[in-house]
Write a protein that holds these residues in place. Structure first.
Motif, short mmCIF file in Angstrom:
data_model
loop_
_atom_site.label_atom_id
_atom_site.label_comp_id
_atom_site.label_asym_id
_atom_site.label_seq_id
_atom_site.Cartn_x
_atom_site.Cartn_y
_atom_site.Cartn_z
N GLY A 131 0.78 -1.12 -0.08
CA GLY A 131 0.06 -0.09 0.06
C GLY A 131 0.51 1.39 -0.07
N GLY A 132 0.65 2.18 -0.87
CA GLY A 132 1.28 3.46 -1.10
C GLY A 132 2.72 3.26 -1.46
N ASN A 347 -3.57 7.90 -6.72
CA ASN A 347 -2.69 6.60 -6.61
C ASN A 347 -3.47 5.37 -6.67
OD1 ASN A 347 -0.37 5.04 -6.78
ND2 ASN A 347 0.26 5.12 -4.73
N PRO A 348 -4.23 4.95 -7.84
CA PRO A 348 -5.25 4.13 -8.04
C PRO A 348 -4.54 2.47 -7.71
CG PRO A 348 -4.80 4.86 -10.11
CD PRO A 348 -4.13 5.80 -9.20
N LEU A 349 -3.33 2.39 -8.15
CA LEU A 349 -2.93 0.96 -8.34
C LEU A 349 -2.48 0.51 -6.75
CD1 LEU A 349 -2.09 -1.59 -9.80
CD2 LEU A 349 0.07 -0.42 -9.85
N PHE A 350 -1.94 1.18 -6.10
CA PHE A 350 -1.31 0.86 -4.59
C PHE A 350 -2.25 2.09 -3.58
CE2 PHE A 350 2.12 -0.19 -7.19
CZ PHE A 350 2.06 -1.60 -6.92
N GLY A 351 -2.76 2.72 -3.94
CA GLY A 351 -3.44 3.56 -2.84
C GLY A 351 -2.33 4.72 -1.99
N GLY A 352 -2.66 5.28 -1.01
CA GLY A 352 -1.85 6.12 -0.27
C GLY A 352 -0.93 5.35 0.69
N MET A 384 -4.95 0.86 0.10
CA MET A 384 -4.33 -0.22 -0.93
C MET A 384 -4.63 -0.10 -2.34
SD MET A 384 -4.71 -3.05 2.00
CE MET A 384 -6.20 -2.45 2.87
N GLY A 385 -5.61 0.56 -2.49
CA GLY A 385 -5.71 0.82 -3.99
C GLY A 385 -6.67 -0.45 -4.56
N ILE A 386 -6.33 -0.74 -6.05
CA ILE A 386 -6.86 -1.70 -6.83
C ILE A 386 -6.05 -3.12 -5.96
CG2 ILE A 386 -6.82 -2.94 -8.96
CD1 ILE A 386 -7.05 -0.04 -10.22
N VAL A 387 -4.85 -3.13 -5.72
CA VAL A 387 -4.25 -4.15 -5.34
C VAL A 387 -4.81 -4.61 -4.14
CG1 VAL A 387 -2.07 -5.05 -4.26
CG2 VAL A 387 -1.86 -3.65 -6.38
N GLY A 388 -5.13 -3.68 -3.10
CA GLY A 388 -5.94 -4.22 -2.01
C GLY A 388 -7.36 -4.67 -2.43
N MET A 389 -7.93 -3.95 -3.23
CA MET A 389 -9.65 -4.48 -3.52
C MET A 389 -9.57 -5.78 -3.83
SD MET A 389 -10.75 -0.81 -5.39
CE MET A 389 -12.32 -1.70 -5.66
#
Length: 473
Positions: A131-132, A347-352, A384-389
């Protein structure tokens, strides 16, 4: 001491001594001990007595399930938000630690069980670590490492421990024991909320001016979150136990009542939805000979509630208007939700990252260790963005696949599902899914016990098939 001499010693332990740890007397003892420790602010005494009880149990009982109750109840001893003041009292945990070491060394893990939630939880842990990652700073990493280790590592470790050191016992059916642990957990919280009312000398209708109930170890929202999960367990016992159906039914009703008395508005909403739904379901599910014991407390409560509303209609109307109009409706959640979306867009892929913090000036939230976005989906997106989702999608599919495996035949899974629906629904507007201990620890251990029940159901089916073919021959 040799293993043989230990075997001889343990073989002489009275049957009743072992059975005690699967009885409601054990659970009642823990509840009284924890409550008195909390209300009298005597953690030293509570730690020592509890540690001795648990240490003995871990020596004489070959099943870590007896720790399910204390691992949930012990945090309720804490009456001071400054947790550092409790460090000296941890010395009282020596008997427990000694018993735990003995248990892990002497009793062998059960290698015949499966831990289907292990890999999904590892996936979530990796998503938290990532994440981030492309916008990571030392400050953000430091701000999120506690949550990452607690939720991503500690919870799976406890899940594994309770999975592989679980053993069948001859004293109590597993699902009945788990239901009683959860039922008494709710009673403990009800006692603490009641004491809070008495100590603060306020009434339900005046309590909203205090904003939140704070009992030291937790506040209104977490109390309501836990009760949403535990509330249906009295109903489960009423449907499956031969005795005390009236009392067990009343216990579930009491749990739902204290969701309202916790004054958590999200808890009230989902408590009302799931409470009504599960009550109707239980009334339909009850066998004819059981209906009087189950119906009568429900009918009495309904009549009492109608009378209460009629006598307090004006005050209830004022409270309802306060909840549904004005700035107090969302208490800043709309701002938090927008922040989460903006962070995700950046930061859509990994979030903040798990340590990300918003910029809105909301004093209540600024005092918190973590910046909660008060919604499971939005918190995952922001941190966590898309990876977290994707990781959480795997996690939720695996979790509910376990719950639904025997949903048609398992009354336990059916009643737990009502609690989980309330929990997941409320977590869409609060922080329950991101509180490692005790909330997510409790959820994951419940899932572990549903796994054990599923294995037992599968084993029983296979045995019946074998017996059927043997009789045919």
């Amino acid at each position: 001491m040799s293993v043989q001499r230990i075997d001889e010693f343990l073989s002489k332990v009275p049957y009743k001594a072992k059975k005690f740890y699967y009885s409601q007397w054990y659970l009642l003892t823990l509840v009284i001990l924890v409550f008195l420790t909390w209300v009298l602010k005597q953690p030293g005494i509570g730690f020592i007595i509890g540690s001795i009880i648990l240490g003995i149990g871990l020596v004489i009982v070959d099943d870590i399930t007896i720790l399910f109750a204390p691992i949930l109840y012990i945090p309720c001893m804490i009456n001071d938000k400054n947790y550092m003041v409790y460090l000296p009292y941890l010395a009282g945990a020596v008997p427990f630690i000694a018993g735990a070491i003995f248990h892990l060394c002497y009793y062998k893990p059960n290698k015949n069980v499966k831990a289907k939630m292990l890999y999904p939880q590892i996936g979530v842990f990796l998503a938290m670590l990532l994440g981030g990652c492309n916008v990571m700073t030392a400050e953000k990493f430091k701000g999120g490492i506690g949550m990452t280790l607690g939720l991503g590592l500690a919870v799976p470790v406890l899940y594994l421990g309770f999975t592989f050191y679980y053993k069948e016992n001859p004293y109590e059916k597993l699902t009945s024991y788990v239901a009683k642990v959860l039922m008494w957990y709710g009673i403990l919280l009800a006692l603490q909320v009641t004491a809070y009312y008495i100590i603060n000398g306020t009434s339900f209708f005046k309590l909203h001016y205090l904003k939140v109930i704070d009992i030291g170890w937790s506040t209104s929202n977490n109390i309501a979150t836990i009760l949403l999960i535990t509330a249906p367990m009295g109903y489960y016992l009423a449907l499956t136990e031969k005795k005390h159906r009236f009392i067990y039914t009343a216990m579930s009703i009491l749990h739902y009542a204290f969701i309202f008395l916790s004054f958590s508005r999200g808890g009230m909403l989902f408590g009302a939805i799931t409470g009504v739904a599960v009550t109707i379901y239980v009334m339909i599910k009850a066998k004819r000979e059981d209906r009087f014991g189950i119906y009568s407390p429900i009918i009495l409560t309904t009549v009492g509630l109608i009378i209460f509303i009629c006598l307090n209609i004006q005050q209830i109307s004022e409270l309802f208007n306060k909840f549904t109009t004005g700035d107090d409706v969302l208490t800043g959640r709309d701002i938090l939700y927008q922040e989460a979306i903006n962070i995700f867009k950046d930061n859509p892929l990994f979030g903040g990252g798990m340590g990300v913090r918003g910029t809105s000036y909301i004093p209540y939230f600024k005092e918190m260790t973590y910046y909660w976005f008060h919604s499971t989906v939005l918190h995952i997106m922001a941190t966590m963005g898309i990876v977290g989702m994707l990781a959480y999608l795997w996690y939720y599919i695996a979790k509910y696949k376990i719950v639904f495996t025997n949903i048609k035949t398992s009354i336990f899974a059916q009643l737990i599902l009502f609690g989980l629906i309330g929990f997941e629904g409320y977590s869409m507007m609060d922080t329950g899914t991101f509180i490692p201990y005790p909330i997510m620890t409790m959820v994951m251990l419940i899932i572990s016990y549903i796994e054990r029940e599923n294995e037992q159901i599968k084993y029983d089916k296979e045995r019946k098939e074998i017996e059927f073919y043997e009789n045919m021959v």
